[in-house]
Design an enzyme around this catalytic site. Structure first.
Site, PDB file in Angstrom:
ATOM      1  CD  GLU A  51      33.674  62.987  62.361  1.00 21.57           C
ATOM      2  OE1 GLU A  51      34.488  63.815  61.905  1.00 21.57           O
ATOM      3  OE2 GLU A  51      33.838  62.400  63.451  1.00 21.57           O
ATOM      4  CG  HIS A  67      12.959  69.038  77.558  1.00 23.52           C
ATOM      5  ND1 HIS A  67      12.955  67.960  76.710  1.00 23.52           N
ATOM      6  CD2 HIS A  67      13.576  68.604  78.692  1.00 23.52           C
ATOM      7  CE1 HIS A  67      13.534  66.917  77.300  1.00 23.52           C
ATOM      8  NE2 HIS A  67      13.933  67.295  78.491  1.00 23.52           N
TER       9      HIS A  67
END
Length: 433
Positions: A374, A163
């Site tokens: 995408e 993280h």
């Protein structure tokens, strides 16, 4: 669906390797980590499911992702590095030494249809991300990707990253860049800002605000890594109409959908509690790029912090909902630029001893847009974090399907004891009436 195990998924690991940055990179450096980066020193795991695309079988996807990852290790050179402690200061930093990012190829004997409802994160999903093989700072990659093919031709891309390398917003940017470089002739969609000193402490540190969201007691930390087997997780759903109703009950145009849903969950959590408390504290992560002018949108570190709100259980359960929603909104407004600087300075004074604490932590993946990335083989069917059973953690997840097939709502995964889950469920629907 909720009881799938590793054996149910029937996963076979085919190869484990390291992806190295291009040789011409050739420069080694130490990356400063902000105090907020250092506080978030733990792994985040996500899984991204994709349907079958004839022109992109899993083997082609593996090759494509591996090549794109290697290219990304130039602008994101720290992902090929390793954590280490500065021998002089003892401060955690990243040694950008080109040691490599992890890459795993795996297969499952199941089809995606057999996996079941992808929108309900289960412990079995953990086997779709790379398994940590070491606890040493300098032995484990800061990022590892696993591509698992399913019998039907669909596949999952599981990602494990520390993280301290990313928060949710910049993880989305990283995925956009991965997708772009997976396309022939593609270029970076966004160049990352890797300067973590933008969140440096002042000299001398100046703590100008109280910070009740911090504690020095590790037992009270929301980052306690232990998993309680007596805790259950359950998924709850709010439709767009439910969210509109909650906003109407909030009686304020300044209360956002997130404020309203968070207030509802906090209220239900207080009503479900089995332990009597005089006060209950809520923490919810917010993006500091909107509140700290020094941070550009492309800032690639941990640019988040836990806003907080506190109230008595009676105020939450018996009081008016609009006031609960207002407390959540006020918590967000409290996090100003000066408040952020004060937090960073408080952490500097604490020298790594201060940790976040609260009775309920809300972390939202609701509108990160991971499902809208995408790739050449299309957008994911669904994306979700791998979640463990840690009491008092609520994860907001996007509803890409919805009860009417249209999506637009939010799924809420919460971890509570068995008795608390039952009470939470009862109040979850009663408070909507």
């Amino acid at each position: 669906m909720g009881s799938l195990s590793q054996n149910d998924l029937k996963i076979t690991i085919k190869s484990i390797s390291l992806v190295y940055p291009p040789p011409m990179l050739g420069r080694r450096r130490s990356m400063f980590l902000s105090n907020i980066d250092q506080l978030f020193n733990f792994d985040i795991e996500t899984v991204h499911f994709f349907s079958t695309v004839e022109s992109f079988p899993p083997s082609t996807v593996c090759d494509t992702v591996e090549r794109a990852l290697q290219k990304l290790l130039v602008p994101y050179d720290f992902l090929a590095g390793r954590l280490r402690l500065d021998p002089i200061t003892g401060r955690l930093e990243i040694d950008c030494n080109g040691a490599g990012a992890g890459f795993v190829v795996a297969s499952s004997e199941r089809t995606l249809e057999e996996v079941g409802d992808l929108t309900y994160p289960t412990p079995a999903f953990k086997y779709l991300v790379p398994t940590r093989s070491s606890t040493g700072l300098e032995d484990w990659p800061l990022m590892a990707i696993q591509v698992t093919s399913f019998k039907c031709g669909g596949f999952a891309m599981g990602i494990s990253n520390n993280h301290a390398t990313f928060d949710g917003a910049t993880f989305k940017t990283f995925l956009d860049n991965l997708a772009s470089l997976s396309t022939t002739g593609g270029a970076l969609s966004t160049h990352p800002c890797n300067d973590r000193r933008l969140l440096s402490a002042r000299s001398p540190p100046q703590v100008t605000s109280p910070h009740p969201e911090l504690t020095n007691n590790n037992m009270d930390s929301i980052f306690d890594p232990s998993i309680d087997t007596a805790i259950e997780t359950k998924l709850f759903h709010l439709t767009p109409s439910d969210i509109t109703l909650l906003k109407q009950k909030a009686k304020s145009p300044h209360v956002t959908s997130f404020n309203a849903v968070t207030a509802h969950v906090w209220r239900c959590h207080a009503a479900a509690a089995t332990t009597a408390k005089t006060s209950t504290t809520l923490l919810y992560m917010i993006d500091l790029r909107l509140r700290h002018p020094a941070l550009p949108k492309s800032y690639a570190g941990c640019g988040v912090w836990g806003a907080h709100a506190a109230a008595t259980p009676e105020e939450l359960v018996e009081g008016q909902f609009y006031r609960v929603a207002e407390m959540v909104r006020e918590g967000t407004e409290r996090v100003t630029e000066e408040y952020v600087r004060s937090v960073v300075d408080e952490l500097e004074i604490g020298k790594g001893e201060a940790l976040m604490s609260g009775d309920l932590l809300v972390t939202s993946w609701w509108r990160l847009g991971l499902e809208m990335v995408e790739y050449p083989w299309g957008s994911p069917l669904y994306c979700c974090p791998i979640v463990d059973r840690r009491r008092g953690v609520a994860v907001f997840l996007p509803d890409v399907r919805g009860s009417d097939g249209g999506g637009g709502g939010v799924n809420i995964l919460i971890a509570l004891s068995r008795d608390e889950v039952e009470r939470f469920e009862k109040m979850f629907y009663e408070f909507l009436e």
